[in-house]
Design a protein around this motif. Structure first.
Motif, PDB file in Angstrom:
ATOM      1  N   GLN A 189       0.831  -1.202   0.000  1.00  0.00           N
ATOM      2  CA  GLN A 189       0.000   0.000   0.000  1.00  0.00           C
ATOM      3  C   GLN A 189       0.872   1.262   0.000  1.00  0.00           C
ATOM      4  O   GLN A 189       0.550   2.256  -0.654  1.00  0.00           O
ATOM      5  N   ALA A 190       1.984   1.218   0.732  1.00  0.00           N
ATOM      6  CA  ALA A 190       2.892   2.370   0.764  1.00  0.00           C
ATOM      7  C   ALA A 190       3.474   2.635  -0.615  1.00  0.00           C
ATOM      8  O   ALA A 190       3.543   3.793  -1.061  1.00  0.00           O
ATOM      9  N   VAL A 191       3.887   1.574  -1.314  1.00  0.00           N
ATOM     10  CA  VAL A 191       4.432   1.730  -2.665  1.00  0.00           C
ATOM     11  C   VAL A 191       3.393   2.391  -3.572  1.00  0.00           C
ATOM     12  O   VAL A 191       3.706   3.314  -4.341  1.00  0.00           O
ATOM     13  N   ALA A 192       2.148   1.923  -3.452  1.00  0.00           N
ATOM     14  CA  ALA A 192       1.085   2.485  -4.294  1.00  0.00           C
ATOM     15  C   ALA A 192       0.854   3.959  -3.977  1.00  0.00           C
ATOM     16  O   ALA A 192       0.711   4.794  -4.884  1.00  0.00           O
ATOM     17  N   GLN A 193       0.818   4.321  -2.698  1.00  0.00           N
ATOM     18  CA  GLN A 193       0.572   5.711  -2.318  1.00  0.00           C
ATOM     19  C   GLN A 193       1.736   6.620  -2.712  1.00  0.00           C
ATOM     20  O   GLN A 193       1.541   7.783  -3.060  1.00  0.00           O
ATOM     21  N   LEU A 194       2.937   6.078  -2.670  1.00  0.00           N
ATOM     22  CA  LEU A 194       4.124   6.868  -3.021  1.00  0.00           C
ATOM     23  C   LEU A 194       4.250   7.112  -4.518  1.00  0.00           C
ATOM     24  O   LEU A 194       5.128   7.862  -4.961  1.00  0.00           O
ATOM     25  N   GLU A 195       3.356   6.522  -5.310  1.00  0.00           N
ATOM     26  CA  GLU A 195       3.288   6.865  -6.730  1.00  0.00           C
ATOM     27  C   GLU A 195       2.858   8.320  -6.905  1.00  0.00           C
ATOM     28  O   GLU A 195       3.158   8.958  -7.905  1.00  0.00           O
ATOM     29  N   ASP A 196       2.136   8.825  -5.918  1.00  0.00           N
ATOM     30  CA  ASP A 196       1.713  10.233  -5.905  1.00  0.00           C
ATOM     31  C   ASP A 196       2.905  11.080  -5.472  1.00  0.00           C
ATOM     32  O   ASP A 196       3.441  10.917  -4.376  1.00  0.00           O
ATOM     33  N   MET A 220       6.715  12.589   2.413  1.00  0.00           N
ATOM     34  CA  MET A 220       7.566  11.645   3.138  1.00  0.00           C
ATOM     35  C   MET A 220       9.002  12.154   3.234  1.00  0.00           C
ATOM     36  O   MET A 220       9.671  11.968   4.258  1.00  0.00           O
ATOM     37  N   MET A 221       9.485  12.799   2.191  1.00  0.00           N
ATOM     38  CA  MET A 221      10.824  13.392   2.246  1.00  0.00           C
ATOM     39  C   MET A 221      10.894  14.404   3.390  1.00  0.00           C
ATOM     40  O   MET A 221      11.892  14.484   4.117  1.00  0.00           O
ATOM     41  N   LEU A 222       9.808  15.174   3.562  1.00  0.00           N
ATOM     42  CA  LEU A 222       9.744  16.159   4.642  1.00  0.00           C
ATOM     43  C   LEU A 222       9.632  15.463   5.998  1.00  0.00           C
ATOM     44  O   LEU A 222      10.269  15.870   6.977  1.00  0.00           O
ATOM     45  N   ALA A 223       8.859  14.397   6.041  1.00  0.00           N
ATOM     46  CA  ALA A 223       8.636  13.697   7.310  1.00  0.00           C
ATOM     47  C   ALA A 223       9.929  13.137   7.892  1.00  0.00           C
ATOM     48  O   ALA A 223      10.100  13.098   9.116  1.00  0.00           O
TER      49      ALA A 223
END
Length: 684
Positions: free
Chosen positions: A453-460, A467-470
């Protein structure tokens, strides 16, 4: 002349055509950026085309008076009435300088046809007790020597010379080091930039009296270069760059189609200029029409190509009165190249609680430069975003990171005539995505997020940037040029979360009113905040105002002032005011206040005579989103006010949303806002 607290600078030239008006008004812009209330006067106009007063009135909204004519001034000097002439000039300057910290006076141009101009400048300086600013044309040989002679001439006449400005300097020009000419400080070296002298395609059409075949973006495109398409298409293609005016005859179908192809790729040519009264073949026009209708202007003239090119080269460098954009660009360029420290050292400014829009924008850029933050732009392939990133890199506003394919971004830049700076960082989402899967799963483990699910969401790309900011790979994020507000804000709420001490995320707009900057909150995020949330929005908005140089005086807005009204809505504002006073005792805050009681001194004095905020509010907190958003848009549109924002507040790290209609400058300022937010304690 006794100005009281008004200090006067007289701007004078070393020779004819040094760009005196641009420098004089550029000094006004610089003073405004420094928070100084500056006035302007042009005592004597040397010809009917003089536009100094027009631009001072139109751009700065200054109460200028009409100049005396050169003919009248010359006649009075010839009739030994110089004293009376100077009295009129003194009276004129006294009239326009009331309430100003500094008055900038534009002197007369010096040339052989007006031998008395320099002496009249000296007389004006002495009569006004003005300090002289010498402007030199750095493009001519011996500019430094010429400046020394001019300075000496004024000093020998008992005038104080406060500074010297070198205008139209080539990149190779070097000012005296250290930045002084004898005892005179160098206020700045303004380098020649092609866009500053670029006429609009409209100006070319007017100059040639050309027929407009296709209007397109006639009023906004500018002619930086002119080519005569006499060669074969392969040789012409390399010259088809943004700002190029292509001169050709209508029967050169190959050139017409090449220009159309360039336009279809996003290259904003200045236009096509058809010579010999020629026409484009209907079949070619039909084939090329989708590309030609992207804004490309097409003109027609009866002259041949070489005569036409010669006439274009004769266009005056004077800025037309209706070309406010170009004059603003010139003034911004002048202000960028003037030394604010040297200028500040020349005057003593009064303290003011009001922050003017130019001062706000200047401080914004300066604070962002000092912060030196790394800002990710998820919409890295979007043309406005690419241009904004380049500007931010060139001006040192922030270290931008574009998310996107390098080849695509380079093509976008080339189509706009932009060279990507060497330090501009471009990251391919497909290459970096994998490193953020595990951290994202960890952040969202309470929600049961799986790696798939993370891989899919990171397509955005927005989620990837968030996430880079987090994980602290960047300091802030700006998005929204092509994404909705929800697409920008939702990942921030899920992955960044609220700052310590904050229970909600809210927003503010910085409203650039004519004479000061106001803060409006919340106009974008919370539909119906309760009293406790409203108090927190007041605190967040006050902190934001303070961080950006605005003295916070917070008005809790309602339809009723004080205790005069009843009802649930006004009671909520009253409770919010009480909670804010109890929770944040240092806040300068009052409410409920009607908008006019908060903003108009006389109304505030009448309706809330003992209020520390009424009539002088700088931060307006609206009771709900309906009121806030409606008010900000009404003020923005009806009063033609620039608004910067929305800037999100209350997040642990800065994320900011753009309007999908954002201009390049809007994106630049939002990046600067984000960089400054990254320095604020709530984002530490």
């Amino acid at each position: 002349m006794d100005h009281g607290y008004t200090q006067t600078f007289l701007v004078v030239p070393t020779r004819h055509a040094v760009g005196l008006t641009s420098v004089a008004l550029g000094i006004v812009r610089t003073l405004e950026r420094l928070g100084v209330e500056a006035g302007f006067a042009k005592p004597v106009a040397q010809d009917v085309t003089d536009k100094s007063n027009y631009f001072a009135r139109t751009i700065f909204h200054l109460p200028v008076t009409e100049s005396l004519s050169l003919q009248e001034s010359a006649e009075r000097i010839a009739d030994n009435q110089t004293g009376e002439l100077l009295e009129d000039i003194v009276a004129m300057c006294a009239m326009v300088s009331k309430g100003d910290d500094v008055l900038v006076v534009e002197g007369l141009h010096a040339d052989e046809s007006h031998p008395y101009a320099t002496q009249l400048n000296i007389d004006i300086a002495r009569s006004l007790k003005a300090e002289v600013i010498v402007v030199a044309d750095a493009s001519v040989p011996g500019a430094v020597t010429e400046s020394r002679l001019c300075i000496g001439q004024y000093v020998n006449e008992g005038c104080k010379v406060a500074g010297v400005v070198f205008n139209r300097a080539a990149e190779s020009f070097s000012a005296p080091a250290p930045a002084r000419l004898g005892g005179t400080p160098v206020w700045g070296v303004i380098h020649e930039t092609p866009i500053l002298s670029a006429p609009r395609t409209l100006d070319v059409a007017r100059h040639l009296n050309a027929e407009v075949v296709l209007r397109g973006d006639l009023r906004t495109r500018r002619v930086i270069d002119t080519i005569i398409a006499a060669r074969s298409v392969p040789e012409v293609i390399s010259t088809l760059r943004p700002g190029t005016l292509v001169i050709t005859s209508g029967d050169r179908d190959d050139v017409i189609l090449a220009a159309a192809l360039a336009a279809s790729r996003g290259i904003e040519l200045a236009g096509l200029l058809l010579t010999h009264a020629s026409v484009i073949a209907p079949s070619v026009m039909e084939l090329a029409s989708p590309a030609l209708n992207t804004g490309l202007p097409i003109l027609r003239t009866r002259d041949d190509s070489f005569v036409t090119a010669g006439r274009i080269s004769d266009i005056s460098n004077a800025i037309p009165g209706d070309d406010i954009d170009r004059m603003n660009t010139v003034l911004d360029c002048v202000a960028e190249h003037l030394d604010p420290e040297a200028i500040s050292a020349a005057f003593h400014k009064r303290e003011s609680t009001k922050l003017s829009p130019p001062a706000f924008r200047y401080q914004l850029i300066q604070k962002a430069r000092a912060a030196n933050k790394r800002i990710v732009l998820p919409e890295g392939e979007e043309p406005r975003t690419v241009r904004a990133a380049v500007i931010c890199m060139e001006k040192g506003i922030a270290r931008c990171v574009l998310l996107g394919k390098r080849a695509v971004i380079e093509t976008v830049a080339a189509s706009q005539g932009i060279t990507l700076p060497e330090g501009l960082e471009i990251l391919d989402p497909d290459v970096i995505r994998g490193r953020y899967v595990e951290p994202m799963v960890e952040l969202r483990k309470s929600k049961g997020l799986t790696p798939q699910q993370a891989v899919a969401q990171l397509e955005d790309a927005v989620v990837l940037g968030t996430m880079m900011l987090a994980v602290d790979d960047v300091d802030g994020l700006v998005s929204g040029a092509v994404h909705t507000t929800a697409s920008t804000v939702r990942p921030a709420l899920q992955l960044i979360k609220t700052a310590p001490g904050s229970s909600i995320v809210s927003s503010v707009f910085f409203m650039l009113m004519p004479d000061q900057v106001l803060v409006y909150g919340d106009c974008a995020i919370n539909p119906v905040p309760d009293a406790k949330q409203l108090a927190e929005i007041a605190k967040q908005s006050s902190d934001s105002a303070h961080a950006f140089g605005i003295t916070p005086k917070v008005a809790m807005i309602s339809y009723s002032t004080g205790t005069s009204g009843v009802g649930d809505d006004v009671e909520k504002v009253r409770q919010a005011t009480e909670i804010a006073h109890a929770s944040y005792p240092d806040l300068v805050l009052d409410g409920p206040l009607q908008y006019d009681a908060a903003s108009v001194v006389d109304v505030g004095r009448q309706k809330a005579p003992n209020s520390p905020v009424a009539g002088q509010a700088t931060v307006f907190v609206f009771p709900d989103l309906n009121t806030g958003n409606t008010t900000y848009k009404a003020v923005q549109r009806s009063a033609n006010v620039v608004s910067v924002g929305p800037m999100l507040q209350g997040l642990r790290k800065p994320v900011n949303d753009l309007s999908r209609g954002a201009l390049v400058d809007d994106i630049v300022f939002t990046i600067a806002l984000t960089a400054i937010q990254a320095e604020m304690p709530t984002n530490a």
